[in-house]
Each structure stands twice: as structure tokens, then as C-alpha cells.
Scaffold this motif. Structure first.
Motif, PDB file in Angstrom:
ATOM      1  N   ALA A  58       0.833  -1.209   0.000  1.00 52.18           N
ATOM      2  CA  ALA A  58       0.000   0.000   0.000  1.00 52.18           C
ATOM      3  C   ALA A  58       0.868   1.261   0.000  1.00 52.18           C
ATOM      4  CB  ALA A  58      -0.938  -0.004   1.203  1.00 52.18           C
ATOM      5  N   ASP A  59       1.998   1.203   0.704  1.00 55.32           N
ATOM      6  CA  ASP A  59       2.907   2.355   0.733  1.00 55.32           C
ATOM      7  C   ASP A  59       3.518   2.611  -0.643  1.00 55.32           C
ATOM      8  OD1 ASP A  59       2.726   2.823   3.630  1.00 55.32           O
ATOM      9  OD2 ASP A  59       3.738   0.885   3.767  1.00 55.32           O
ATOM     10  N   CYS A  60       3.876   1.535  -1.321  1.00 45.76           N
ATOM     11  CA  CYS A  60       4.418   1.671  -2.677  1.00 45.76           C
ATOM     12  C   CYS A  60       3.345   2.201  -3.623  1.00 45.76           C
ATOM     13  CB  CYS A  60       4.945   0.318  -3.150  1.00 45.76           C
ATOM     14  SG  CYS A  60       5.753   0.386  -4.758  1.00 45.76           S
ATOM     15  N   GLU A  61       2.141   1.706  -3.458  1.00 47.00           N
ATOM     16  CA  GLU A  61       1.031   2.157  -4.315  1.00 47.00           C
ATOM     17  C   GLU A  61       0.777   3.651  -4.120  1.00 47.00           C
ATOM     18  OE1 GLU A  61      -2.711   3.468  -5.547  1.00 47.00           O
ATOM     19  OE2 GLU A  61      -2.334   3.136  -3.419  1.00 47.00           O
ATOM     20  N   LYS A  62       0.979   4.160  -2.919  1.00 47.81           N
ATOM     21  CA  LYS A  62       0.802   5.588  -2.659  1.00 47.81           C
ATOM     22  C   LYS A  62       1.797   6.421  -3.466  1.00 47.81           C
ATOM     23  CE  LYS A  62      -1.104   5.037   1.959  1.00 47.81           C
ATOM     24  NZ  LYS A  62      -0.846   5.148   3.398  1.00 47.81           N
ATOM     25  N   LYS A  63       3.002   5.892  -3.669  1.00 46.38           N
ATOM     26  CA  LYS A  63       4.004   6.589  -4.488  1.00 46.38           C
ATOM     27  C   LYS A  63       3.540   6.647  -5.947  1.00 46.38           C
ATOM     28  CE  LYS A  63       7.506   7.068  -1.541  1.00 46.38           C
ATOM     29  NZ  LYS A  63       8.105   8.321  -1.191  1.00 46.38           N
ATOM     30  N   ILE A  64       2.952   5.550  -6.418  1.00 44.90           N
ATOM     31  CA  ILE A  64       2.448   5.508  -7.795  1.00 44.90           C
ATOM     32  C   ILE A  64       1.277   6.471  -7.941  1.00 44.90           C
ATOM     33  CG2 ILE A  64       1.354   4.032  -9.539  1.00 44.90           C
ATOM     34  CD1 ILE A  64       3.046   1.711  -8.336  1.00 44.90           C
ATOM     35  N   ALA A  65       0.376   6.485  -6.942  1.00 39.19           N
ATOM     36  CA  ALA A  65      -0.774   7.390  -6.972  1.00 39.19           C
ATOM     37  C   ALA A  65      -0.317   8.846  -6.948  1.00 39.19           C
ATOM     38  CB  ALA A  65      -1.702   7.092  -5.798  1.00 39.19           C
ATOM     39  N   ALA A  66       0.720   9.142  -6.172  1.00 38.27           N
ATOM     40  CA  ALA A  66       1.251  10.516  -6.114  1.00 38.27           C
ATOM     41  C   ALA A  66       1.822  10.925  -7.469  1.00 38.27           C
ATOM     42  CB  ALA A  66       2.322  10.622  -5.032  1.00 38.27           C
ATOM     43  N   PHE A  67       2.507   9.995  -8.136  1.00 41.67           N
ATOM     44  CA  PHE A  67       3.030  10.283  -9.469  1.00 41.67           C
ATOM     45  C   PHE A  67       1.876  10.603 -10.413  1.00 41.67           C
ATOM     46  CE2 PHE A  67       4.079   9.101 -13.783  1.00 41.67           C
ATOM     47  CZ  PHE A  67       5.320   9.681 -13.981  1.00 41.67           C
ATOM     48  N   ALA A  68       0.815   9.790 -10.364  1.00 44.02           N
ATOM     49  CA  ALA A  68      -0.342  10.005 -11.235  1.00 44.02           C
ATOM     50  C   ALA A  68      -0.986  11.366 -10.943  1.00 44.02           C
ATOM     51  CB  ALA A  68      -1.360   8.882 -11.049  1.00 44.02           C
TER      52      ALA A  68
END
Length: 126
Positions: A58-68
Motif C-alpha cells: 500500500a505504501d508503494c502504491e501511494k508513491k504511484i498514486a502521487a506520481f499520477a
């Protein structure tokens, strides 16, 4: 399969059980497993880090969401597969794709370029 790889895959599976199949964090787990199966070099690091606070799927996914969110066009934020791959690799300290040896070509060699096909004319056989 080496022990570090199996341990990392098991830990990813355990974290994925917390999320609905197909959800963003679950998909990060699938992509991470694919990366490790392709090149198990970072499996030991992932196996140690993934259980640490701030290092979960979930923490890694937050980085991807922030990029988006940062690359939003109109009302739509998007992170393409190459950027998601890069973000996951950086997050878990895996080698960049360009540093990853091709799974078929031995390390230190280049894959041969495909041979150019010759044109065959029926007149040649007469």
C-alpha cells in the motif's frame, strides 16, 4: 527457486490477502512478483523490507498514486506501466530495468539482431 525469492513471494502473497483482488495495492504485488521472478537479485532486500513500516504494498502504491496525481491531465491522473515499474524498483531498491540482464541472453552478451528475411521469387525456381 532460491530461498530469498520464495520468501519474498510468500510475503507479497500475505500482504495481498489484505486487499481486494484487482485493487491498486494488490496489482503492485503482482508486478513486484513478476519483477522478482524475472530477476531475483533483489529478492532478499524485498523479503526484509516489505514487512517494515512504510515499505508495504500500500505504501508503494501511494508513491504511484502521487506520481499520477502530479502528472494529471485535466481531471485524470495516470501512471503508465514504465513509470510504475520504475517507481516500484526505486521503492524497493531493485536494479533498473536497463540494468537487468535479459532472461535468455547470457550476462555480458547482446541478443543477436533478427536475421533479415530474403525475398523469394517464384521465378528463381524455374
Amino acid at each position: 527457486m532460491n530461498a530469498n525469492l520464495q520468501t519474498a513471494l510468500n510475503k507479497i502473497d500475505e500482504q495481498q490477502k489484505k486487499f481486494k483482488q484487482g485493487s491498486a495495492p494488490w496489482c503492485v504485488g503482482e508486478q513486484l512478483k513478476d519483477m522478482l521472478r524475472e530477476n531475483a537479485t533483489g529478492a532478499g532486500i524485498v523479503a526484509m523490507d516489505i514487512d517494515q513500516k512504510g515499505m508495504g504494498l500500500a505504501d508503494c502504491e501511494k508513491k504511484i498514486a502521487a506520481f499520477a496525481r502530479d502528472h494529471k491531465q485535466g481531471n485524470l491522473g495516470f501512471c503508465g506501466p514504465a513509470d510504475a515499474d520504475r517507481i516500484i524498483r526505486e521503492f524497493y531498491g531493485l536494479p533498473a530495468r536497463s540494468e537487468t540482464p535479459h532472461p535468455i541472453a547470457p550476462a555480458g552478451t547482446q541478443a543477436a539482431a533478427p536475421a533479415r528475411r530474403k525475398i523469394i521469387r517464384l521465378e528463381d525456381f524455374l
